[in-house]
Design a protein around this motif. Structure first.
Motif, PDB file in Angstrom:
ATOM      1  N   SER A 100       0.834  -1.195   0.000  1.00 55.01           N
ATOM      2  CA  SER A 100       0.000   0.000   0.000  1.00 55.01           C
ATOM      3  C   SER A 100       0.873   1.251   0.000  1.00 55.01           C
ATOM      4  N   ARG A 101       0.249   2.357  -0.313  1.00 56.91           N
ATOM      5  CA  ARG A 101       0.979   3.629  -0.313  1.00 56.91           C
ATOM      6  C   ARG A 101       1.572   3.895   1.068  1.00 56.91           C
ATOM      7  N   SER A 102       0.841   3.571   2.118  1.00 57.65           N
ATOM      8  CA  SER A 102       1.321   3.835   3.480  1.00 57.65           C
ATOM      9  C   SER A 102       2.498   2.942   3.869  1.00 57.65           C
ATOM     10  N   ARG A 104       4.834   1.918   1.484  1.00 56.00           N
ATOM     11  CA  ARG A 104       5.887   2.051   0.463  1.00 56.00           C
ATOM     12  C   ARG A 104       7.206   2.446   1.125  1.00 56.00           C
ATOM     13  N   VAL A 110       7.109   1.898  -8.490  1.00 55.68           N
ATOM     14  CA  VAL A 110       5.874   2.677  -8.584  1.00 55.68           C
ATOM     15  C   VAL A 110       5.309   2.438  -9.977  1.00 55.68           C
ATOM     16  N   TYR A 124      10.765   4.224  -6.426  1.00 58.14           N
ATOM     17  CA  TYR A 124      10.434   5.215  -5.398  1.00 58.14           C
ATOM     18  C   TYR A 124      11.691   5.691  -4.681  1.00 58.14           C
ATOM     19  N   GLY A 128       7.744  11.320  -2.071  1.00 58.18           N
ATOM     20  CA  GLY A 128       6.798  11.435  -3.173  1.00 58.18           C
ATOM     21  C   GLY A 128       7.440  11.553  -4.544  1.00 58.18           C
ATOM     22  N   ASN A 148      -2.408  10.150  -9.041  1.00 57.93           N
ATOM     23  CA  ASN A 148      -2.897   9.353  -7.910  1.00 57.93           C
ATOM     24  C   ASN A 148      -3.181   7.913  -8.322  1.00 57.93           C
ATOM     25  N   TRP A 151       0.247   2.227  -8.257  1.00 56.09           N
ATOM     26  CA  TRP A 151       0.356   1.086  -7.361  1.00 56.09           C
ATOM     27  C   TRP A 151       1.830   0.940  -6.999  1.00 56.09           C
ATOM     28  N   TYR A 152       2.092   0.264  -5.889  1.00 58.71           N
ATOM     29  CA  TYR A 152       3.459   0.054  -5.419  1.00 58.71           C
ATOM     30  C   TYR A 152       3.754  -1.442  -5.353  1.00 58.71           C
TER      31      TYR A 152
END
Length: 156
Positions: A100-102, A104, A110, A124, A128, A148, A151-152
């Protein structure tokens, strides 16, 4: 867990003039400086390899060492640290552990997508931003994630 800063190795890495601006307690203040545990990971090493290709021209279908398309840069960077990735961005997405983004981390891939189709990939870099080879006429560069719909994935 308490971070330990070894001053002699820190001097060797960044030079004596910058040491006081780098750390206060266990908080790192300078972007791009990582602790030894993180630096040892394959993903972080692959990130550094991608960054070392800054300015290399984009070429469709190229996977280095002097020209790259987007998935060619990621393939090349991870291959240099002993990790195998498939050739295309979609195949690379399919072969990674999705995060998830949280969750990463630096060195994760990415993936930019439209619906279920992946059309672009970068590595990544934190904050950001990604290292990527964007398009014809451009060069490998560090750039803010502009969408936006990403996906990671973590290379296993």
């Amino acid at each position: 867990m308490t971070a330990q800063v070894h001053v002699p190795s820190l001097f060797a890495r960044v030079g004596t003039a910058s040491v006081l601006t780098l750390a206060v307690g266990t908080t790192m203040l300078a972007p791009g400086i990582v602790d030894d545990a993180e630096a040892a990971t394959n993903s972080t090493k692959a990130l550094r390899i991608a960054a070392s290709k800054k300015g290399a021209p984009y070429r469709w279908g190229a996977a280095g060492p002097h020209r790259f398309d987007c998935s060619g840069l990621t393939l090349y960077s991870f291959r240099k640290v002993g990790k195998k990735l498939p050739r295309t961005a979609q195949q690379q997405y399919n072969s990674t552990r999705h995060v998830s983004r949280s969750k990463r981390q630096r060195g994760d891939l990415v993936f930019f997508h439209s619906g279920r189709s992946v059309y672009h990939v970068g590595i990544y870099a934190g904050g950001g931003k990604i290292w990527h080879s964007p398009k014809t006429g451009a060069v490998v560069r560090l750039e803010k994630i502009w969408s936006n719909t990403v996906w990671y994935g973590r290379v296993r």
